[in-house]
Design an enzyme around this catalytic site. Structure first.
Site, short mmCIF file in Angstrom:
data_model
loop_
_atom_site.label_atom_id
_atom_site.label_comp_id
_atom_site.label_asym_id
_atom_site.label_seq_id
_atom_site.Cartn_x
_atom_site.Cartn_y
_atom_site.Cartn_z
N ARG A 49 0.29 10.26 0.82
CA ARG A 49 0.69 11.34 1.73
C ARG A 49 1.82 12.19 1.15
O ARG A 49 2.07 13.28 1.61
CB ARG A 49 1.16 10.75 3.06
N GLU A 96 0.85 -1.19 0.00
CA GLU A 96 0.00 0.00 0.00
C GLU A 96 0.89 1.25 0.00
O GLU A 96 1.61 1.50 0.96
CB GLU A 96 -0.90 -0.01 1.24
N THR A 145 -4.42 6.21 1.95
CA THR A 145 -4.76 7.62 2.25
C THR A 145 -5.80 8.17 1.26
O THR A 145 -5.80 9.37 0.97
CB THR A 145 -3.51 8.54 2.24
N LYS A 165 -10.70 -1.83 6.79
CA LYS A 165 -9.50 -1.45 7.53
C LYS A 165 -9.95 -0.94 8.90
O LYS A 165 -10.90 -0.15 8.98
CB LYS A 165 -8.78 -0.33 6.76
O1 LIG Z 1 -1.88 7.14 5.38
C1 LIG Z 1 -2.82 6.34 5.51
O2 LIG Z 1 -3.49 5.96 4.57
C2 LIG Z 1 -3.22 5.83 6.82
O3 LIG Z 1 -4.30 5.42 6.99
C3 LIG Z 1 -2.28 5.80 7.93
C4 LIG Z 1 -1.45 4.51 8.02
O4 LIG Z 1 -2.19 3.37 7.81
C5 LIG Z 1 -0.82 4.48 9.35
O5 LIG Z 1 -0.16 5.70 9.53
C6 LIG Z 1 0.08 3.31 9.58
O6 LIG Z 1 1.26 3.72 10.18
P1 LIG Z 1 1.96 2.97 11.41
O7 LIG Z 1 1.12 3.27 12.61
O8 LIG Z 1 3.31 3.62 11.49
O9 LIG Z 1 2.04 1.53 11.08
#
Ligand SMILES: O=C(O)C(=O)C[C@H](O)[C@H](O)COP(=O)(O)O
Length: 203
Positions: free
Chosen positions: A41, A37, A65, A125
């Protein structure tokens, strides 16, 4: 086959330098994690998706995102084979359905899960997983809503991933730990492959 069953872990990647996208994806696939994925961002997210789709045949690359129908259109045009959103609005859900590409809509509460289940969706999700209640919350959802399965994402670490994967309503987990920013910056693909291999062995 369902998106949740392709691999135990979906690496969530934040690509700052588009030149890292292909070697990073190759390392993840070599380690045993083909589902990737790429978040939207960063400015080069779409370009990263396009390059991985074109140059890494073993990868199943998707876009994360996703917030708007424009994000969906741009991602699909770039070659995204699945779409992931942090949360879900009625308009976004309509756009997901219209796109005809597999998607994992974000949900964090029983009501959000029920609203999506009403629309026929049973793979979601769970975001932000740790902050929204983590393992005990997902266990609690499995009581009244046993037919919905999740990809918990947000705050999951290699040490906690196995416990999530042991839950009956968890198909896979997502996380950024597979692609540490310093490994991407230094081109340490052996480290990415090792992290992927350890994660692939979790189930
Ligand atoms: O950017 C996106 O689409 C999101 O939904 C956020 C990510 O899924 C989380 O930021 C996962 O990041 P960790 O917590 O570091 O594993």
């Amino acid at each position: 086959m369902s998106l949740l069953d392709l691999a135990p872990v979906i690496p969530v990647v934040v690509v700052d330098d588009v030149e890292t996208a292909v070697p990073m994806a190759r390392a993840l696939v070599a380690g045993g994690l083909p589902v990737i994925e790429v978040t939207l961002r960063t400015a080069c997210g779409l370009e990263a998706i396009a390059r991985i789709a074109a140059e890494v045949p073993g990868a199943v690359v998707g876009a994360g995102t996703i917030r708007t129908s424009a994000d969906i259109a741009a991602s699909v045009e770039s070659g995204a084979r699945f779409l992931v959103s942090p949360g879900t609005t009625p308009a976004l859900l309509d756009a997901f359905v219209a796109a005809g590409v597999p998607f994992l809509p974000g949900a964090a509460t029983a009501s959000e899960v029920m609203a999506l289940a009403e629309r026929g969706l049973d793979e979601l999700k769970f975001f932000p997983a740790e902050a929204a209640g983590g393992l005990p919350y997902l266990k609690s959802l499995a009581g009244p809503l046993p037919d919905v399965r999740f990809c918990p994402t947000g705050g999951i670490r290699p040490e906690t991933a196995r416990d999530y994967l042991a839950l009956p309503n968890v198909g896979c987990v997502g996380g950024t730990w597979l692609t540490p920013a310093d490994a991407l910056a230094s081109g340490d693909w052996a480290r990415v492959e090792k992290l992927a291999a350890e994660a692939a062995a979790l189930r």
